[in-house]
Scaffold this active site. Structure first.
Site, PDB file in Angstrom:
ATOM      1  N   LYS A 102       0.835  -1.201   0.000  1.00  0.00           N
ATOM      2  CA  LYS A 102       0.000   0.000   0.000  1.00  0.00           C
ATOM      3  C   LYS A 102       0.867   1.247   0.000  1.00  0.00           C
ATOM      4  O   LYS A 102       1.942   1.282   0.592  1.00  0.00           O
ATOM      5  CB  LYS A 102      -0.938  -0.008   1.210  1.00  0.00           C
ATOM      6  CG  LYS A 102      -1.911  -1.180   1.208  1.00  0.00           C
ATOM      7  CD  LYS A 102      -2.871  -1.120   2.375  1.00  0.00           C
ATOM      8  CE  LYS A 102      -3.841  -2.303   2.352  1.00  0.00           C
ATOM      9  NZ  LYS A 102      -4.797  -2.264   3.469  1.00  0.00           N
TER      10      LYS A 102
ATOM     11  N   ARG B 127     -16.828  -6.670   8.335  1.00  0.00           N
ATOM     12  CA  ARG B 127     -17.413  -5.478   7.723  1.00  0.00           C
ATOM     13  C   ARG B 127     -18.529  -5.870   6.776  1.00  0.00           C
ATOM     14  O   ARG B 127     -18.577  -7.003   6.281  1.00  0.00           O
ATOM     15  CB  ARG B 127     -16.345  -4.683   6.979  1.00  0.00           C
ATOM     16  CG  ARG B 127     -15.823  -5.372   5.723  1.00  0.00           C
ATOM     17  CD  ARG B 127     -14.660  -4.624   5.117  1.00  0.00           C
ATOM     18  NE  ARG B 127     -14.180  -5.262   3.894  1.00  0.00           N
ATOM     19  CZ  ARG B 127     -13.022  -4.981   3.309  1.00  0.00           C
ATOM     20  NH1 ARG B 127     -12.230  -4.064   3.835  1.00  0.00           N
ATOM     21  NH2 ARG B 127     -12.659  -5.602   2.203  1.00  0.00           N
TER      22      ARG B 127
ATOM     23  N   LYS C 223      -9.459 -13.244   2.933  1.00  0.00           N
ATOM     24  CA  LYS C 223     -10.707 -12.497   3.007  1.00  0.00           C
ATOM     25  C   LYS C 223     -11.811 -13.369   2.434  1.00  0.00           C
ATOM     26  O   LYS C 223     -11.749 -13.786   1.273  1.00  0.00           O
ATOM     27  CB  LYS C 223     -10.621 -11.180   2.236  1.00  0.00           C
ATOM     28  CG  LYS C 223     -11.941 -10.391   2.265  1.00  0.00           C
ATOM     29  CD  LYS C 223     -11.785  -9.009   1.655  1.00  0.00           C
ATOM     30  CE  LYS C 223     -11.633  -9.064   0.167  1.00  0.00           C
ATOM     31  NZ  LYS C 223     -11.621  -7.711  -0.440  1.00  0.00           N
TER      32      LYS C 223
ATOM     33  N   TYR D 177     -15.124   5.673  -0.380  1.00  0.00           N
ATOM     34  CA  TYR D 177     -14.133   6.140  -1.351  1.00  0.00           C
ATOM     35  C   TYR D 177     -14.595   5.762  -2.747  1.00  0.00           C
ATOM     36  O   TYR D 177     -15.482   4.914  -2.937  1.00  0.00           O
ATOM     37  CB  TYR D 177     -12.750   5.539  -1.073  1.00  0.00           C
ATOM     38  CG  TYR D 177     -12.743   4.042  -0.842  1.00  0.00           C
ATOM     39  CD1 TYR D 177     -12.639   3.143  -1.900  1.00  0.00           C
ATOM     40  CD2 TYR D 177     -12.849   3.522   0.438  1.00  0.00           C
ATOM     41  CE1 TYR D 177     -12.634   1.778  -1.686  1.00  0.00           C
ATOM     42  CE2 TYR D 177     -12.854   2.167   0.664  1.00  0.00           C
ATOM     43  CZ  TYR D 177     -12.743   1.297  -0.395  1.00  0.00           C
ATOM     44  OH  TYR D 177     -12.758  -0.062  -0.171  1.00  0.00           O
TER      45      TYR D 177
ATOM     46  N   ARG E 140     -13.188   4.101  -6.129  1.00  0.00           N
ATOM     47  CA  ARG E 140     -12.080   3.217  -6.516  1.00  0.00           C
ATOM     48  C   ARG E 140     -11.961   3.129  -8.023  1.00  0.00           C
ATOM     49  O   ARG E 140     -12.946   2.875  -8.730  1.00  0.00           O
ATOM     50  CB  ARG E 140     -12.280   1.828  -5.928  1.00  0.00           C
ATOM     51  CG  ARG E 140     -11.333   0.759  -6.481  1.00  0.00           C
ATOM     52  CD  ARG E 140     -11.313  -0.489  -5.637  1.00  0.00           C
ATOM     53  NE  ARG E 140     -10.671  -0.239  -4.340  1.00  0.00           N
ATOM     54  CZ  ARG E 140     -10.495  -1.183  -3.416  1.00  0.00           C
ATOM     55  NH1 ARG E 140     -10.908  -2.416  -3.627  1.00  0.00           N
ATOM     56  NH2 ARG E 140      -9.897  -0.884  -2.270  1.00  0.00           N
TER      57      ARG E 140
ATOM     58  N   GLU F 154      -3.133   0.562  -3.911  1.00  0.00           N
ATOM     59  CA  GLU F 154      -2.854  -0.823  -3.526  1.00  0.00           C
ATOM     60  C   GLU F 154      -2.370  -1.584  -4.752  1.00  0.00           C
ATOM     61  O   GLU F 154      -3.032  -1.598  -5.790  1.00  0.00           O
ATOM     62  CB  GLU F 154      -4.101  -1.498  -2.949  1.00  0.00           C
ATOM     63  CG  GLU F 154      -4.595  -0.882  -1.653  1.00  0.00           C
ATOM     64  CD  GLU F 154      -5.737  -1.675  -1.044  1.00  0.00           C
ATOM     65  OE1 GLU F 154      -5.824  -2.887  -1.346  1.00  0.00           O
ATOM     66  OE2 GLU F 154      -6.540  -1.100  -0.294  1.00  0.00           O
TER      67      GLU F 154
ATOM     68  N   LYS G  11      -7.607   1.316   6.509  1.00  0.00           N
ATOM     69  CA  LYS G  11      -8.640   2.352   6.620  1.00  0.00           C
ATOM     70  C   LYS G  11      -9.417   2.195   7.929  1.00  0.00           C
ATOM     71  O   LYS G  11      -9.777   3.188   8.579  1.00  0.00           O
ATOM     72  CB  LYS G  11      -9.596   2.266   5.424  1.00  0.00           C
ATOM     73  CG  LYS G  11      -8.904   2.363   4.062  1.00  0.00           C
ATOM     74  CD  LYS G  11      -9.921   2.253   2.945  1.00  0.00           C
ATOM     75  CE  LYS G  11      -9.267   2.262   1.568  1.00  0.00           C
ATOM     76  NZ  LYS G  11      -8.557   1.015   1.270  1.00  0.00           N
TER      77      LYS G  11
END
Length: 796
Positions: free
Chosen positions: A218, A283, A313, A378, A380, A445, A477
């Site tokens: 990042k 999330r 993930k 955001y 992207r 990223e 974030k």
């Protein structure tokens, strides 16, 4: 930093020269006439006060400059749009000619050649360069207007900023969104680069991705460099469009996530910050506006490298109307996927995997009392070949972190899983300042899937080493949002938190042997300086990649400067160093005698530290050679002048978490060190026991007691050091004594030296008396033996 006027002059594009803001003229207009003429005795006399006529004159000049800039920006933007449309027609025409058979047809000669595609690529490269130049032009002029208004208000005390903000909004030349240009140019450039055969695949936002593992790095990107970076990347990777069948809209790139945590313990925040094994982040995410019905429930799990596993993930989709009842536990997981199972669009195995994940997330949400705490929003822009995830680059702009909790009595989300008073209307001006953190940078990223030992592509290595980006490993974030929005709840801060006040922009460096743009134009071909053929004009390449060397940033400069120093991590005060400050701050809140005891202890500790530093300073010892500053003898260190180092310190009551890599072998190493101390203590104790049991004089007894004392002290010290080290390793504290201990071995060596010296001195001092006693005893023994021999002889 250079003054803005110098920056403006050095950054001007030659073709746009007459259309820039006349910054120097506006500065001169702020100066009124002198009261008296300058003289040698008074070279800078006072100026006349600012009057209403001066204000009208300045505002008229400012309005004319605004009209000039806004008009040119609008004309140039419309020109680029028309050029893109014309280029699109040409590209489609050339690609359509690919359907003509290569042989056996009268029109075979009309098939496009490689030269046709090279010409199209050159034309698109020129358009990309113009978009880049226009974006720079807009950014510089907008900054110029802001600077001159600030200077006007400061010098004249006539506040023009609120009024001129309205004029700027009436001519918003700075609000043009270049994302639509980037998306359109990316599609055309990819079509031309692949000669009409672009890579095809699943371009969805991730709906088909259940579990995926990537190596991610990042970076932060300053807003001044965002458009330039996008234009560089699109020459190598196309923009990933989620729905190619519809025209691009701004909301298509919007991504919103709601992060959950326990507001009493903040266990998920601390786990993700400290990177503990198995740390999770939960999330809920959706793509687009608030009317989207599909919500993705995601769980990110951190795995340590020593486990042999990778961080993963996992996600599953859910209808928005089921989210509240699912998270509260009122709705079973089977009911969530009941309709999906009946539709039969997903395989039974995939639904079973989703159900297993949904049960685990629901169990954690209910048992750990997880509540919405932070929202991230955001836009992207993703760059990736469709269906090929080996190289994926995403750039998140307009990043904002927003509170979702009800902790301070305000009902933000209420009983709902997200607050409904905002949507995707960035910059969310309706929110109070304490509810939102507008992140000042974009987040880049770079996600790579490479085989073992395989290097990333060269253009990625050049990009990440350039002045356009600032590396921030493990930036999150969620972590940044919680640390910023809950200052009274969270005391452990991420390592990048104190660096938010440091400007990440870096100077552009140039090669000494680079050709100028005029030289390239005069050469008039597509030949690079090394003689190789290039497909695109060198002018554009020079504009976008004129500097790939990255000047040392703060961390790198400090790391080099302190290589010979005695600090392991000079950038940050470590967690251990701020423990006592935290205790003192807590005692201040408690008050009473307890606080005064802690305060007295603090003063004593500081006095002892100062005394120790003074003793170290006056004690003769070898010292490091001082490197002279630049200018003293022509030596320049690291290409800079005087070296200055900024040390980041956490606010009172806070700690900076410095990331530390902890593996099982670290515990084993601490255990082996303890066993080595134990072995050495037993050896010294054995020597002491031998001397004590078989000695016959007081010198032997004295040496035995000295060795016994050293052995006992080593045993106690090693036990305390081992317990302390294990505790610090478990808490992941950045304390250099965990890995380096200079006092223990030093004192042990001095103790052994003392014991040997005492034994030697005592033995030498009393050696003569002991020898004479031994000689007398030997003579008496001989006489007795001879007497007994004579008696036996007589008897015989």
């Amino acid at each position: 930093m250079n003054r803005f006027g110098e920056q403006l002059r050095s950054s001007m594009i030659k073709d746009y020269f007459w259309h820039y803001i006349a910054y120097d003229d506006l500065k001169d207009a702020l100066k009124t006439q002198y009261v008296t003429d300058p003289s040698p005795s008074n070279p800078k006399p006072d100026r006349k006060p600012w009057t209403e006529s001066d204000e009208r004159r300045f505002v008229a000049l400012l309005e004319s400059e605004l009209d000039k800039v806004a008009t040119f920006q609008s004309l140039k933007s419309n020109e680029i749009i028309q050029r893109i449309k014309a280029s699109e027609r040409e590209v489609n025409h050339v690609v359509s000619r690919l359907d003509i058979p290569a042989s056996g047809s009268r029109r075979a000669s009309e098939r496009p050649t490689d030269e046709d595609f090279l010409l199209l690529e050159a034309d698109l490269s020129d358009i990309i360069a113009d978009v880049h130049d226009l974006a720079k032009f807009t950014q510089l002029n907008y900054t110029g207007f802001q600077k001159i208004i600030k200077k006007h208000d400061k010098q004249t005390m006539w506040y023009l900023k609120p009024v001129f903000a309205t004029r700027l909004n009436a001519k918003p030349f700075f609000k043009d969104n270049y994302d639509a240009f980037v998306v359109k140019l990316s599609r055309l450039y990819d079509l031309v680069r692949t000669k009409g055969n672009p890579v095809k695949g699943d371009s969805s936002a991730g709906g088909g991705q259940q579990n995926f593992i990537r190596q991610t790095t990042k970076y932060w990107v300053h807003p001044d460099n965002i458009t330039e970076l996008k234009l560089i990347v699109l020459k190598h990777l196309p923009v990933l469009v989620f729905n190619p069948s519809k025209e691009f809209e701004e909301k298509d790139s919007a991504i919103t996530s709601i992060y959950y945590d326990n507001p009493d313990t903040w266990e998920l925040y601390k786990g993700r910050l400290q990177k503990t094994e198995g740390a999770e982040a939960i999330r809920l995410r959706w793509y687009g506006g608030m009317d989207v019905d599909q919500i993705f429930v995601e769980r990110k799990t951190h795995r340590e490298d020593w486990t042999g596993e990778k961080s993963v993930k996992a996600r599953f989709p859910m209808k928005e109307k089921y989210v509240n009842s699912y998270l509260s536990g009122d709705m079973t997981v089977g009911s969530v996927f009941e309709k999906m199972r009946k539709d039969g669009k997903k395989s039974e195995q995939q639904i079973a995997d989703w159900e297993a994940l949904a049960k685990e997330v629901q169990y954690r949400a209910v048992t750990r009392n997880l509540q919405p705490v932070c929202r991230t929003f955001y836009h992207r822009t993703a760059f990736q070949l469709p269906g090929d995830a080996r190289v994926r680059i995403s750039l998140d702009t307009e990043l904002s972190m927003i509170r979702e909790d009800n902790l301070d009595g305000r009902r933000r989300a209420g009983d709902n899983w997200r607050r409904m008073d905002i949507g995707i209307d960035w910059p969310f001006r309706q929110l109070p300042p304490e509810d939102i953190e507008r992140f000042p940078y974009a987040v880049l990223e770079v996600k790579l899937q490479t085989q073992a030992g395989q290097e990333p592509p060269q253009w990625i290595r050049d990009l990440t080493a350039s002045h356009l980006v600032e590396a921030v490993p493990k930036f999150s974030k969620f972590i940044h949002g919680c640390a910023t929005l809950f200052p009274d709840k969270i005391n452990l801060l991420p390592f990048w938190f104190p660096q938010m006040d440091v400007d990440i922009r870096k100077p552009v460096t140039h090669d000494d042997d680079d050709e100028t743009d005029d030289e390239v134009e005069q050469r008039g071909d597509n030949t690079a300086t090394d003689g190789t053929q290039i497909a695109n004009p060198a002018i554009y390449e020079r504009r976008l990649t004129e500097a790939t060397r990255n000047e040392l940033d703060v961390e790198e400069r400090v790391g080099v400067d302190f290589l010979a120093g005695d600090e392991d991590y000079p950038l940050y005060d470590s967690d251990d160093e701020s423990d006592f400050d935290d205790a003192l701050e807590e005692a201040r809140r408690v008050g009473g005698p307890y606080y005064y005891r802690m305060l007295l202890s603090s003063y004593l500790q500081r006095t002892g530290h100062i005394t120790w530093e003074v003793l170290k300073a006056i004690t003769p010892r070898p010292r490091a050679t001082q490197i002279p500053e630049a200018g003293s003898n022509g030596i320049t260190v690291l290409g800079t002048g005087k070296r200055t180092v900024k040390r980041f310190t956490a606010p009172k009551g806070k700690r900076i978490h410095v990331p530390i890599r902890v593996e099982p072998k670290v515990y084993f190493a601490a255990e082996r060190t303890f066993l080595s101390w134990l072995e050495f203590s037993i050896l010294i104790g054995s020597i002491a026991a031998t001397l004590l049991n078989f000695g016959s004089d007081y010198v032997t007894f004295a040496s035995a007691w000295i060795f016994t004392t050293i052995a006992i002290m080593c045993l106690l010290y090693s036990v305390m050091l081992y317990v302390w080290r294990v505790d610090k390793i478990r808490k992941r504290r950045d304390v250099k004594r965990i890995y380096y201990e200079k006092w223990g071995p030093t004192m042990l060596c001095l103790g052994l030296l003392l014991a040997v010296l005492v034994n030697f001195i005592l033995r030498v001092r009393h050696g003569n008396g002991i020898a004479s006693d031994n000689n007398s005893q030997s003579q008496n023994q001989i006489v007795a033996n001879m007497s007994s021999y004579d008696m036996r002889g007589l008897e015989l």
